[in-house]
Design a protein around this motif. Structure first.
Motif, PDB file in Angstrom:
ATOM      1  N   ARG A 257       0.720  -1.188  -0.107  1.00  0.00           N
ATOM      2  CA  ARG A 257       0.130   0.008  -0.033  1.00  0.00           C
ATOM      3  C   ARG A 257       0.709   1.238  -0.090  1.00  0.00           C
ATOM      4  O   ARG A 257       0.687   2.262  -0.763  1.00  0.00           O
ATOM      5  CB  ARG A 257      -0.729   0.062   1.253  1.00  0.00           C
ATOM      6  CG  ARG A 257      -1.686   1.137   1.360  1.00  0.00           C
ATOM      7  CD  ARG A 257      -3.013   0.898   2.343  1.00  0.00           C
ATOM      8  NE  ARG A 257      -3.880   0.377   1.604  1.00  0.00           N
ATOM      9  CZ  ARG A 257      -5.235  -0.064   2.102  1.00  0.00           C
ATOM     10  NH1 ARG A 257      -5.353   0.495   3.342  1.00  0.00           N
ATOM     11  NH2 ARG A 257      -6.137  -0.643   1.379  1.00  0.00           N
TER      12      ARG A 257
ATOM     13  N   ASP B  26       2.120   2.158  -3.267  1.00  0.00           N
ATOM     14  CA  ASP B  26       0.945   2.336  -4.366  1.00  0.00           C
ATOM     15  C   ASP B  26       1.025   1.059  -5.156  1.00  0.00           C
ATOM     16  O   ASP B  26       0.896   1.258  -6.410  1.00  0.00           O
ATOM     17  CB  ASP B  26       1.301   3.417  -5.056  1.00  0.00           C
ATOM     18  CG  ASP B  26      -0.023   4.025  -5.760  1.00  0.00           C
ATOM     19  OD1 ASP B  26      -1.264   3.576  -5.288  1.00  0.00           O
ATOM     20  OD2 ASP B  26      -0.077   4.731  -6.690  1.00  0.00           O
ATOM     21  N   ASP B  27       1.452  -0.148  -5.016  1.00  0.00           N
ATOM     22  CA  ASP B  27       1.459  -1.171  -5.547  1.00  0.00           C
ATOM     23  C   ASP B  27      -0.056  -2.119  -5.403  1.00  0.00           C
ATOM     24  O   ASP B  27      -0.055  -3.012  -4.632  1.00  0.00           O
ATOM     25  CB  ASP B  27       2.496  -2.196  -5.075  1.00  0.00           C
ATOM     26  CG  ASP B  27       2.798  -3.494  -5.901  1.00  0.00           C
ATOM     27  OD1 ASP B  27       1.823  -3.762  -6.720  1.00  0.00           O
ATOM     28  OD2 ASP B  27       3.895  -4.211  -5.735  1.00  0.00           O
ATOM     29  N   ALA B  28      -0.701  -1.603  -6.359  1.00  0.00           N
ATOM     30  CA  ALA B  28      -2.056  -2.117  -6.395  1.00  0.00           C
ATOM     31  C   ALA B  28      -2.168  -3.758  -6.490  1.00  0.00           C
ATOM     32  O   ALA B  28      -3.069  -4.486  -5.687  1.00  0.00           O
ATOM     33  CB  ALA B  28      -3.184  -1.573  -7.164  1.00  0.00           C
TER      34      ALA B  28
END
Length: 179
Positions: free
Chosen positions: A111, A114-116
């Motif tokens: 998170r 920003d690693d979905a």
């Protein structure tokens, strides 16, 4: 983001070792129960060992899918001797709680970066850890109630389903296939 600069990917590499270590510890617990002629407990922990191995291989497959070379490291020796029937189960519960913390850290790292894709991958493991801690908590509570009569615990395991047996159609793919 470059995988070598990723905290998430570094933690994921470490988690492969953690899952293999958990698998090895469960084999040691299973063998201890087997040596005590407690086949239900032994079978339960042999299954747990396979489940943890499969978790490690799911992480390996994810790393491969993300073009990150998985690193398979050696393991520490597991604990192999216990002084009571509750001791190996209590160890397993502590281990599952520790793994839960590791999985939570992985989710937070994904998170934060920003690693979905990483965050979504870790959601299954978070759900799995709820089941793992719950089933070990139940097993320990029953073992404590059984006291010195280990066969009450054997009867409980023969009668009741404890855990999900590692079969979950929503589970990520394991490298080489799940066992």
């Amino acid at each position: 983001m470059n995988a070598t600069d990723s905290t998430f990917m570094g933690l994921l590499q470490a988690q492969v070792r953690n899952e293999f270590s958990a698998s090895q510890q469960y084999i040691a617990v299973a063998v201890w129960f087997d040596a005590k002629d407690l086949p239900q407990l032994a079978a339960h922990f042999y299954r747990q060992s396979v489940e943890e191995r499969n978790h490690a291989m799911m992480l390996v497959q994810y790393l491969l899918d993300r073009d990150v070379n998985p690193v398979i490291k050696g393991l520490d020796d597991p604990q192999t001797d216990f002084d009571s029937v509750t001791a190996p189960i209590a160890l397993a519960l502590r281990q599952e709680k520790e793994v839960t913390g590791q999985i939570e850290a992985l989710f937070r790292a994904a998170r934060a970066e920003d690693d979905a894709l990483g965050e979504q991958f870790m959601l299954w493991f978070l759900k799995e850890q709820v089941e793992e801690v719950s089933s070990m908590s139940t097993l320990l509570a029953v073992a404590e109630r059984a006291g010195d009569n280990w066969f009450h615990l054997e009867e409980f395991l023969a009668r009741e389903a404890v855990g999900d047996s590692g079969h979950d159609s929503s589970a990520p793919e394991a490298a080489g296939g799940a066992l």
